[in-house]
Enzyme design. Structure first.
Site, PDB file in Angstrom:
ATOM      1  N   CYS A 175       3.131  -7.754  14.651  1.00  0.00           N
ATOM      2  CA  CYS A 175       4.451  -7.115  14.821  1.00  0.00           C
ATOM      3  C   CYS A 175       5.542  -8.174  14.856  1.00  0.00           C
ATOM      4  O   CYS A 175       6.710  -7.852  14.720  1.00  0.00           O
ATOM      5  CB  CYS A 175       4.577  -6.388  16.150  1.00  0.00           C
ATOM      6  N   LYS A 180      -3.024  -2.280   6.563  1.00  0.00           N
ATOM      7  CA  LYS A 180      -3.906  -3.380   6.198  1.00  0.00           C
ATOM      8  C   LYS A 180      -4.859  -3.685   7.354  1.00  0.00           C
ATOM      9  O   LYS A 180      -6.041  -3.918   7.150  1.00  0.00           O
ATOM     10  CB  LYS A 180      -3.037  -4.599   5.879  1.00  0.00           C
ATOM     11  N   CYS A 234       2.605 -10.356  19.795  1.00  0.00           N
ATOM     12  CA  CYS A 234       1.731  -9.860  18.712  1.00  0.00           C
ATOM     13  C   CYS A 234       2.208 -10.473  17.404  1.00  0.00           C
ATOM     14  O   CYS A 234       3.320 -10.178  16.945  1.00  0.00           O
ATOM     15  CB  CYS A 234       1.756  -8.341  18.610  1.00  0.00           C
ATOM     16  N   HIS A 276      -0.999  -2.294  16.923  1.00  0.00           N
ATOM     17  CA  HIS A 276      -2.161  -2.682  16.120  1.00  0.00           C
ATOM     18  C   HIS A 276      -3.497  -2.544  16.853  1.00  0.00           C
ATOM     19  O   HIS A 276      -4.549  -2.611  16.218  1.00  0.00           O
ATOM     20  CB  HIS A 276      -2.001  -4.119  15.621  1.00  0.00           C
ATOM     21  N   CYS A 282      -2.078  -5.145  21.606  1.00  0.00           N
ATOM     22  CA  CYS A 282      -0.782  -4.691  21.102  1.00  0.00           C
ATOM     23  C   CYS A 282      -0.806  -3.165  20.958  1.00  0.00           C
ATOM     24  O   CYS A 282      -1.779  -2.599  20.450  1.00  0.00           O
ATOM     25  CB  CYS A 282      -0.541  -5.356  19.752  1.00  0.00           C
ATOM     26  N   HIS A 324       4.048   1.622   2.267  1.00  0.00           N
ATOM     27  CA  HIS A 324       5.275   0.941   1.852  1.00  0.00           C
ATOM     28  C   HIS A 324       5.977   1.744   0.749  1.00  0.00           C
ATOM     29  O   HIS A 324       7.199   1.865   0.719  1.00  0.00           O
ATOM     30  CB  HIS A 324       4.975  -0.464   1.333  1.00  0.00           C
ATOM     31  N   HIS A 343       0.856  -1.187   0.000  1.00  0.00           N
ATOM     32  CA  HIS A 343       0.000   0.000   0.000  1.00  0.00           C
ATOM     33  C   HIS A 343       0.895   1.241   0.000  1.00  0.00           C
ATOM     34  O   HIS A 343       2.124   1.141  -0.042  1.00  0.00           O
ATOM     35  CB  HIS A 343      -0.996  -0.029   1.165  1.00  0.00           C
ATOM     36  N   LYS A 365      -3.288   5.639  11.102  1.00  0.00           N
ATOM     37  CA  LYS A 365      -2.215   5.057  10.289  1.00  0.00           C
ATOM     38  C   LYS A 365      -2.827   4.249   9.145  1.00  0.00           C
ATOM     39  O   LYS A 365      -3.757   3.467   9.363  1.00  0.00           O
ATOM     40  CB  LYS A 365      -1.350   4.130  11.155  1.00  0.00           C
TER      41      LYS A 365
HETATM   42  N1  MSP Z   1       9.006  -6.764   7.941  1.00  0.00           N
HETATM   43  C1  MSP Z   1       9.123  -5.698   8.850  1.00  0.00           C
HETATM   44  C2  MSP Z   1      10.410  -4.920   8.633  1.00  0.00           C
HETATM   45  C3  MSP Z   1      11.659  -5.722   8.716  1.00  0.00           C
HETATM   46  S1  MSP Z   1      13.071  -4.770   8.360  1.00  0.00           S
HETATM   47  C4  MSP Z   1      14.374  -5.728   8.829  1.00  0.00           C
HETATM   48  C5  MSP Z   1       7.937  -4.755   8.686  1.00  0.00           C
HETATM   49  N2  MSP Z   1       7.287  -4.816   7.508  1.00  0.00           N
HETATM   50  S2  MSP Z   1       5.975  -3.965   7.100  1.00  0.00           S
HETATM   51  O1  MSP Z   1       5.536  -4.515   5.828  1.00  0.00           O
HETATM   52  O2  MSP Z   1       5.035  -3.965   8.170  1.00  0.00           O
HETATM   53  O3  MSP Z   1       6.332  -2.513   6.778  1.00  0.00           O
HETATM   54  C6  MSP Z   1       7.447  -1.865   7.100  1.00  0.00           C
HETATM   55  C7  MSP Z   1       7.537  -0.435   6.696  1.00  0.00           C
HETATM   56  O4  MSP Z   1       6.526   0.032   5.810  1.00  0.00           O
HETATM   57  C8  MSP Z   1       7.413   0.507   7.867  1.00  0.00           C
HETATM   58  O5  MSP Z   1       8.521   0.532   8.688  1.00  0.00           O
HETATM   59  C9  MSP Z   1       7.290   1.796   7.141  1.00  0.00           C
HETATM   60  O6  MSP Z   1       8.544   2.147   6.674  1.00  0.00           O
HETATM   61  C10 MSP Z   1       6.363   1.407   5.996  1.00  0.00           C
HETATM   62  N3  MSP Z   1       4.978   1.688   6.315  1.00  0.00           N
HETATM   63  C11 MSP Z   1       3.938   0.822   6.483  1.00  0.00           C
HETATM   64  N4  MSP Z   1       2.805   1.533   6.728  1.00  0.00           N
HETATM   65  C12 MSP Z   1       3.081   2.854   6.713  1.00  0.00           C
HETATM   66  C13 MSP Z   1       2.331   4.040   6.809  1.00  0.00           C
HETATM   67  N5  MSP Z   1       1.027   4.055   7.006  1.00  0.00           N
HETATM   68  N6  MSP Z   1       3.004   5.210   6.670  1.00  0.00           N
HETATM   69  C14 MSP Z   1       4.346   5.262   6.422  1.00  0.00           C
HETATM   70  N7  MSP Z   1       5.070   4.174   6.323  1.00  0.00           N
HETATM   71  C15 MSP Z   1       4.479   2.964   6.516  1.00  0.00           C
HETATM   72  O7  MSP Z   1       7.660  -4.000   9.585  1.00  0.00           O
END
Ligand code: MSP
Length: 509
Positions: free
Chosen positions: A129, A296, A126, A146, A143, A21, A18, A293
C-alpha cells in the site's frame, strides 16, 4: 465550454495490468466520452506510479534496474489502453522530469506553510500500500488491505501536519458531496472523527523516488509524489495557462481502497499548498473472483488483453460497466460475461442494427416519410425523447450501469416496435406509405441508440451509426428526427452470437 478534467489513479508499475485496473480506466473513458459529446472541454488523465520501495524490491527480484522494470510495465499499460479504446489526453509517468518539478514545487509550498516538521516514525508500514498503519488498524500483524505482514519501520523523517486540517476536512466531507458514494463518505467521516494524525512525508530507507530538496538522502513519500501527478498532468508548474484552464479537477475516479489518500491526504496537501480543491472523488468497488478482490497479491488476476482479443474491446467495456452497479463490488465470471454478451449485445443491439439496415436496404425504393406517424410512432418518439434526460441523469450521478441499461432498454423498445409494425407484412401488402414511416422511424431510433451507446461501446456504436446514418456520431446528434436522411450500409453482425460453452471454461490468467 465547461472544462471537465477527470483522472484515473496512476497504476503501480510493479506488474502488468489486470482487469481491475482496466475497470477504473474504462469507467473514466466512458465518462470522458459522455462529456465530450456533450461539448465539454474534456481532459482525461492517466499514468503510472513508478517510485517507491515496492518497485525497487520487485525490480531487484527480477534482476532488473528500476528503470527497466517501470519502462516495461508502462509499455504494457499503454498498449492495453490502446486496445480498449481509451482516449486519454495525457499519460503521466512519475519518473518524468516535469513530474519531479511538480513534486518539488508542491513540497516547497508545504514547507512554506509551516506544515512540514522533523519527527520520528516508528511502527508498521505496508510496502504494497505504501502506507503507514496504526496498531489498531492492523489485522493481527497484517495489513488490512493485503492481509500480509507489515514491515516495522523506525526512522527520523519529515512529517506533514495533517492534524491541522481536521476541522477543514470534516467540513468538506460533511457539508459537500466531495466524497461519493455515501457509504464511502461515511467511512471517511468515521476516520476523521477518530482524530487525524500527522503522517511521514519522506523516507530515508528508500532510494527510488524524488529526493527531498536539501536532503538528498531522503525521498519524498511516494503518496505525495503520486498524488501530485494530478497537477503535473495539466501543466503544473511549467504551463500555468493549461493548469488554470483545467484545475481544479471535476473528478478523481478511484477504487475504494485508496480513498483515505484521495479524500484526506490530498485535500489537506492542497489546502496547505494554497491550491483549490477538486470537486469530487468517486470511489468504485472491487472486481472480485469468488468473492475475493482481484489482485496480483491474491494471484487471481484476469488478463483484460486476452479477453479483448477473444471478445472485442466493446464486450469487455460493456460487461464491466453494465453488469456491476458502479460503486459496488461485483464478481467476474466468464459464464456471466458470455451470457450478457449474447443477451444484450448479440441478441438486442447487434440484432437491431442488422434488422434496421437489412430492412432499409431491401426496401430502398420506398419513398421517404410519405405517410403520417401513428400510435406506435408516437410511443417510440416518447421513448426516444426521454433517452437524453435519462442517460444524462445516469452519467451525472455516476450510475454508469444505469446509463448502459437505459440505452439497452430503448434498444428493446425499438426491437418491439419493429415486431409490432411488421414492415415485412406492410411490404407484402403494398402499404408503401406506411412502410416508409416505419422504416424512417426504425432507422432513426436505431441510430439514436447507437449515438447514446458511444461512451460505452465506442467501436461498435460508431460503426453502427455509420451503417445507419452514413456518418460518424457527432456532438448534437442526440435528438430524435425521423425526417433525417439515412444513408444505409449493411455490414457483418456487430456481435456474433457466442456458443454458451465458451462461458464454461474457467477464467485463468
Ligand atoms: N499507485 C496507487 C494509486 C496512486 S493515485 C495518486 C495505486 N495503484 S494500483 O495499481 O494499486 O491500483 C489502483 C487502482 O486500480 C485502484 O484504486 C482501483 O481503481 C484499480 N483496481 C485495482 N484492483 C482492482 C479490483 N480488483 N477491482 C476494481 N478496481 C481495482 O493504488
Amino acid at each position: 465550454m465547461t472544462a471537465y478534467y477527470l483522472t484515473t489513479p496512476i497504476y503501480y508499475a510493479n506488474d502488468v495490468p489486470h482487469i481491475g485496473h482496466a475497470y477504473t480506466t474504462i469507467a473514466a473513458d466512458a465518462l470522458a466520452r459522455f462529456h465530450r459529446v456533450r461539448g465539454d472541454d474534456v481532459f482525461l488523465l492517466t499514468g503510472t506510479d513508478e517510485h517507491g520501495i515496492n518497485i525497487e524490491r520487485i525490480a531487484a527480484e527480477l534482476g532488473l534496474t528500476p528503470t527497466q522494470q517501470v519502462d516495461a510495465v508502462t509499455a504494457a499499460f499503454s498498449a492495453l489502453w490502446a486496445e480498449l479504446d481509451i482516449e486519454y489526453d495525457r499519460f503521466v509517468r512519475t519518473t518524468e522530469p516535469t513530474h519531479r518539478r511538480a513534486v518539488v514545487a508542491l513540497w516547497q509550498r508545504l514547507q512554506a506553510s509551516g506544515d512540514l516538521y522533523r519527527g520520528v516514525y516508528e511502527g508498521a508500514y505496508c510496502p504494497r500500500c505504501e502506507a503507514y498503519y496504526q496498531p489498531d488498524e492492523l489485522v493481527g500483524r497484517d495489513c488490512p488491505v493485503h492481509g500480509l505482514p507489515c514491515d516495522n519501520v523506525a526512522e527520523e523523517n519529515w512529517f506533514f501536519r495533517l492534524s491541522r486540517y481536521q476541522d477543514a476536512l470534516e467540513r468538506l466531507v460533511r457539508e459537500t458531496d466531495f466524497v461519493q458514494p455515501t457509504a464511502r463518505r461515511n467511512e471517511i467521516l468515521g476516520v476523521i472523527r477518530q482524530g487525524l494524525r500527522d503522517f511521514s512525508a519522506s523516507r530515508r530507507l528508500v532510494r527510488w523516488g524524488v529526493p527531498v530538496p536539501g536532503a538528498p538522502d531522503e525521498v519524498i513519500y511516494v503518496w505525495i509524489d503520486a498524488l501530485a501527478n494530478y497537477l503535473t498532468g495539466i501543466g503544473y508548474p511549467d504551463d500555468p495557462k493549461t493548469f488554470e484552464r483545467f484545475w481544479p479537477a471535476k473528478l478523481h475516479l478511484v477504487g475504494k481502497e485508496i480513498i483515505r489518500f484521495h479524500c484526506l491526504y490530498w485535500p489537506a496537501l492542497l489546502l496547505s499548498a494554497g491550491l483549490p480543491l477538486p470537486q469530487q472523488v468517486f470511489a468504485h468497488g472491487w472486481l472480485t473472483k469468488d468473492g475475493n478482490k482481484i489482485s496480483k497479491t491474491t494471484g487471481n488476476t484476469v488478463d483484460p488483453r486476452a479477453l479483448a482479443a477473444e471478445f472485442g474491446a466493446d464486450a469487455v467495456r460493456y460487461y464491466l460497466l453494465r453488469a456491476i452497479p458502479f460503486g459496488q463490488d461485483g464478481d467476474f465470471t466468464r459464464r456471466a460475461f458470455v451470457a450478457r454478451y449474447n443477451a444484450d449485445l448479440a441478441n438486442d443491439f447487434g440484432n437491431l442494427v442488422q434488422r434496421a439496415t437489412t430492412l432499409a436496404a431491401r426496401h430502398a425504393h420506398v419513398p421517404v416519410a410519405q405517410g403520417k406517424p401513428g400510435a406506435p410512432e408516437i410511443a417510440l418518439r416518447e421513448a426516444a425523447d426521454q433517452l437524453s434526460d435519462r442517460v444524462t441523469a445516469a452519467f451525472e450521478s455516476f450510475a454508469l450501469h444505469e446509463a448502459a441499461s437505459v440505452v439497452g432498454h430503448f434498444v428493446g423498445e425499438v426491437n418491439r416496435y419493429i415486431d409490432k409494425t411488421a414492415p415485412w407484412t406492410l411490404a407484402r401488402q403494398g402499404s408503401f406509405d406506411r412502410l416508409g414511416v416505419v422504416l424512417d422511424h426504425t432507422l432513426e431510433a436505431a441510430r439514436l441508440a447507437a449515438w447514446y451507446y458511444v461512451p460505452i461501446l465506442p467501436r461498435a456504436a460508431t460503426d453502427a451509426h455509420c451503417r445507419l446514418a452514413g456518418a460518424r456520431p457527432l456532438p448534437g446528434g442526440g435528438t430524435f428526427d425521423p425526417t433525417r436522411r439515412h444513408v444505409v450500409n449493411v455490414g457483418p453482425p456487430l456481435f456474433p452470437r457466442l456458443a454458451q460453452q465458451v462461458g464454461d471454461v474457467t477464467l485463468a490468467k
